[in-house]
Design a protein around this motif. Structure first.
Motif, PDB file in Angstrom:
ATOM      1  N   ALA A 103       0.887   3.858 -17.769  1.00  0.00           N
ATOM      2  CA  ALA A 103       1.740   4.782 -17.281  1.00  0.00           C
ATOM      3  C   ALA A 103       1.816   5.147 -15.510  1.00  0.00           C
ATOM      4  N   GLU A 104       0.166   5.198 -15.028  1.00  0.00           N
ATOM      5  CA  GLU A 104       0.270   4.597 -13.665  1.00  0.00           C
ATOM      6  C   GLU A 104       0.912   3.280 -12.894  1.00  0.00           C
ATOM      7  N   ALA A 105       0.773   1.869 -13.875  1.00  0.00           N
ATOM      8  CA  ALA A 105       1.421   1.247 -13.510  1.00  0.00           C
ATOM      9  C   ALA A 105       3.003   0.808 -13.619  1.00  0.00           C
ATOM     10  N   LYS A 106       3.472   1.895 -14.092  1.00  0.00           N
ATOM     11  CA  LYS A 106       4.851   1.758 -14.099  1.00  0.00           C
ATOM     12  C   LYS A 106       5.383   3.270 -13.112  1.00  0.00           C
ATOM     13  N   ASP A 107       4.555   3.954 -13.125  1.00  0.00           N
ATOM     14  CA  ASP A 107       4.862   4.935 -11.651  1.00  0.00           C
ATOM     15  C   ASP A 107       5.270   4.785 -10.787  1.00  0.00           C
ATOM     16  N   LEU A 108       5.706   4.222 -10.235  1.00  0.00           N
ATOM     17  CA  LEU A 108       6.516   3.353  -8.491  1.00  0.00           C
ATOM     18  C   LEU A 108       6.628   4.709  -8.092  1.00  0.00           C
ATOM     19  N   THR A 109       6.998   5.852  -8.334  1.00  0.00           N
ATOM     20  CA  THR A 109       7.769   6.289  -7.215  1.00  0.00           C
ATOM     21  C   THR A 109       6.842   7.227  -6.519  1.00  0.00           C
ATOM     22  N   LYS A 110       5.626   7.269  -6.190  1.00  0.00           N
ATOM     23  CA  LYS A 110       4.892   7.734  -5.187  1.00  0.00           C
ATOM     24  C   LYS A 110       4.327   6.238  -4.784  1.00  0.00           C
ATOM     25  N   ASP A 111       3.693   5.242  -4.971  1.00  0.00           N
ATOM     26  CA  ASP A 111       3.496   4.564  -4.338  1.00  0.00           C
ATOM     27  C   ASP A 111       3.230   2.822  -5.051  1.00  0.00           C
ATOM     28  N   ASP A 112       4.364   1.909  -4.517  1.00  0.00           N
ATOM     29  CA  ASP A 112       3.308  -0.020  -5.740  1.00  0.00           C
ATOM     30  C   ASP A 112       3.116  -0.513  -5.320  1.00  0.00           C
ATOM     31  N   PHE A 113       2.252   0.210  -4.226  1.00  0.00           N
ATOM     32  CA  PHE A 113       0.667  -0.748  -3.755  1.00  0.00           C
ATOM     33  C   PHE A 113       1.287  -2.390  -3.963  1.00  0.00           C
ATOM     34  N   ALA A 114       2.659  -2.708  -2.942  1.00  0.00           N
ATOM     35  CA  ALA A 114       3.117  -3.341  -2.635  1.00  0.00           C
ATOM     36  C   ALA A 114       2.723  -4.632  -1.437  1.00  0.00           C
ATOM     37  N   ASP A 115       2.134  -3.470   0.101  1.00  0.00           N
ATOM     38  CA  ASP A 115       1.425  -4.862   0.167  1.00  0.00           C
ATOM     39  C   ASP A 115       0.068  -4.327   0.156  1.00  0.00           C
ATOM     40  N   ILE A 116      -0.414  -4.572  -0.499  1.00  0.00           N
ATOM     41  CA  ILE A 116      -2.235  -4.896  -1.150  1.00  0.00           C
ATOM     42  C   ILE A 116      -1.964  -5.906  -2.104  1.00  0.00           C
ATOM     43  N   PRO A 117      -2.877  -7.000  -0.912  1.00  0.00           N
ATOM     44  CA  PRO A 117      -2.872  -8.494  -1.591  1.00  0.00           C
ATOM     45  C   PRO A 117      -3.451  -8.260  -3.143  1.00  0.00           C
ATOM     46  N   LEU A 118      -3.429  -9.424  -4.062  1.00  0.00           N
ATOM     47  CA  LEU A 118      -4.384  -9.075  -5.002  1.00  0.00           C
ATOM     48  C   LEU A 118      -6.060  -9.205  -4.741  1.00  0.00           C
ATOM     49  N   ASP A 119      -6.849  -9.171  -5.684  1.00  0.00           N
ATOM     50  CA  ASP A 119      -8.453  -9.067  -4.857  1.00  0.00           C
ATOM     51  C   ASP A 119      -8.909 -10.062  -6.601  1.00  0.00           C
ATOM     52  N   SER A 120      -8.744 -11.252  -6.565  1.00  0.00           N
ATOM     53  CA  SER A 120      -9.593 -12.787  -7.125  1.00  0.00           C
ATOM     54  C   SER A 120     -11.117 -13.104  -6.670  1.00  0.00           C
ATOM     55  N   ARG A 121     -12.218 -11.737  -6.694  1.00  0.00           N
ATOM     56  CA  ARG A 121     -13.077 -12.445  -5.697  1.00  0.00           C
ATOM     57  C   ARG A 121     -14.220 -12.217  -7.110  1.00  0.00           C
ATOM     58  N   HIS A 122     -13.849 -11.536  -8.202  1.00  0.00           N
ATOM     59  CA  HIS A 122     -14.873 -11.154  -9.246  1.00  0.00           C
ATOM     60  C   HIS A 122     -15.112 -12.782  -9.933  1.00  0.00           C
ATOM     61  N   MET A 123     -13.394 -13.582 -10.057  1.00  0.00           N
ATOM     62  CA  MET A 123     -12.898 -14.715 -10.525  1.00  0.00           C
ATOM     63  C   MET A 123     -13.831 -15.808 -10.344  1.00  0.00           C
ATOM     64  N   LYS A 124     -14.912 -15.520  -9.364  1.00  0.00           N
ATOM     65  CA  LYS A 124     -16.322 -16.694  -8.628  1.00  0.00           C
ATOM     66  C   LYS A 124     -17.197 -16.950  -9.788  1.00  0.00           C
ATOM     67  N   LEU A 125     -17.182 -15.760 -10.477  1.00  0.00           N
ATOM     68  CA  LEU A 125     -18.438 -15.584 -10.794  1.00  0.00           C
ATOM     69  C   LEU A 125     -18.186 -15.543 -12.991  1.00  0.00           C
ATOM     70  N   LEU A 126     -16.957 -15.602 -12.654  1.00  0.00           N
ATOM     71  CA  LEU A 126     -16.484 -16.600 -14.877  1.00  0.00           C
ATOM     72  C   LEU A 126     -16.608 -17.634 -14.573  1.00  0.00           C
TER      73      LEU A 126
END
Length: 311
Positions: free
Chosen positions: A241-264
């Motif tokens: 529900a929070e991800a579908k709510d884009l009225t407040k902020d869609d966080f489009a300017d924040i890049p995705l963080d995939s550093r945890h994938m190094k452990l996998l």
């Protein structure tokens, strides 16, 4: 209950007088006719039982009429009527032949020993329960074949969530292993827009796998597995529900963080270079006579063994 000796002497005289000539059973003493005890008061039946046992001594041998009369008093003496009377009837007066008969008592009628009624009441109940389950498995379960239906697994569109439970088949359901529940969901099955998907991955953090595009969450904080499953579903619904709510902020300017994938990601397994392989330098095995003899002996032994078994 201890019977006085004087009372026994009177009873003995009565028995001698009655047994000196053929006497009908109706005229014999009551303690010698257990078939007439049924229906009497409980204290009177037990008094007759003790008198009969004390009078006969080593010749005492419990009869079916005596057992049935005593067992009929169970419901009158107990506060709560047992659910299954046969549990007391079977195991209450269980008979065991005594093998350690002394020399001076051999030749007498086999003496049997009675087991206390109340202490052994649950054993036949469990036996009857297992027998009933066996009858159901043999005669009733095959009838369920007419209700068979082909298995149709639910598609991901109907239920995108997949809950995985654990069990070690023990009675302790609140152990850390049994209460652990895992929730898995493929983000592609949620049919989110590009911005909603971007925000969902950001909020999921290290619970999202970029390789398989799946969201995974575990919980064992509650005592029961059903409570953990409920918490996982509620948490996922709040996240969605929070991800579908884009009225407040869609966080489009924040890049995705995939550093945890190094452990996998596991380290690649080293491979032997092709240029280092030189089969021409391998040592040549020149003498194989012994190995060949061993194989010939094995073949001969096998053929002899098989020929002996063939018709």
């Amino acid at each position: 209950m201890r019977v006085p000796s004087t009372y026994l002497k009177v009873l003995e005289r009565q028995a001698v007088r009655f047994y000196s000539k053929p006497v009908p059973s109706s005229e014999q003493p009551l303690y010698l006719n257990p078939h007439e005890w049924k229906g009497l008061a409980a204290d009177q039946i037990f008094e007759l039982h003790n008198v009969r046992k004390e009078y006969l001594g080593d010749r005492y041998n419990p009869s079916d009429e005596e057992r049935n009369a005593i067992l009929s008093t169970i419901t009158a003496l107990s506060k709560n009527k047992p659910e299954l009377d046969y549990a007391y009837e079977i195991d209450g007066f269980k008979e065991r032949y005594m093998n350690n008969t002394p020399m001076n008592k051999r030749g007498l009628p086999q003496k049997r020993s009675n087991t206390y009624v109340i202490e052994r009441g649950a054993t036949p109940h469990e036996t009857r329960r297992i027998e009933q389950l066996t009858r159901i498995a043999a005669y009733e379960m095959p009838l369920l074949a007419k209700f068979r239906q082909p298995y149709k697994p639910k598609s991901s569109q109907e239920s995108p969530l997949r809950l995985t439970y654990n069990t070690d088949f023990s009675d302790e359901t609140s152990s850390k292993f049994n209460r652990l529940v895992t929730l898995n969901c493929n983000i592609k099955d949620l049919k989110l827009s590009e911005k909603e998907e971007h925000k969902f991955i950001l909020l999921a953090g290290n619970k999202y796998n970029f390789d398989t595009t799946t969201f995974r969450l575990k919980s064992d904080q509650y005592a029961e597995a059903a409570q953990n499953a409920r918490w996982l579903v509620d948490t996922f619904n709040k996240l969605l529900a929070e991800a579908k709510d884009l009225t407040k902020d869609d966080f489009a300017d924040i890049p995705l963080d995939s550093r945890h994938m190094k452990l996998l990601h596991k380290k690649p397994k080293p491979t032997f270079p092709e240029a280092w392989k030189r089969p021409q330098d391998a040592p040549v095995v020149r003498h194989k006579v012994v190995n060949r003899l061993v194989e010939l002996v094995k073949e001969k032994k096998d053929s002899e063994y098989v020929s002996g078994l063939s018709p």
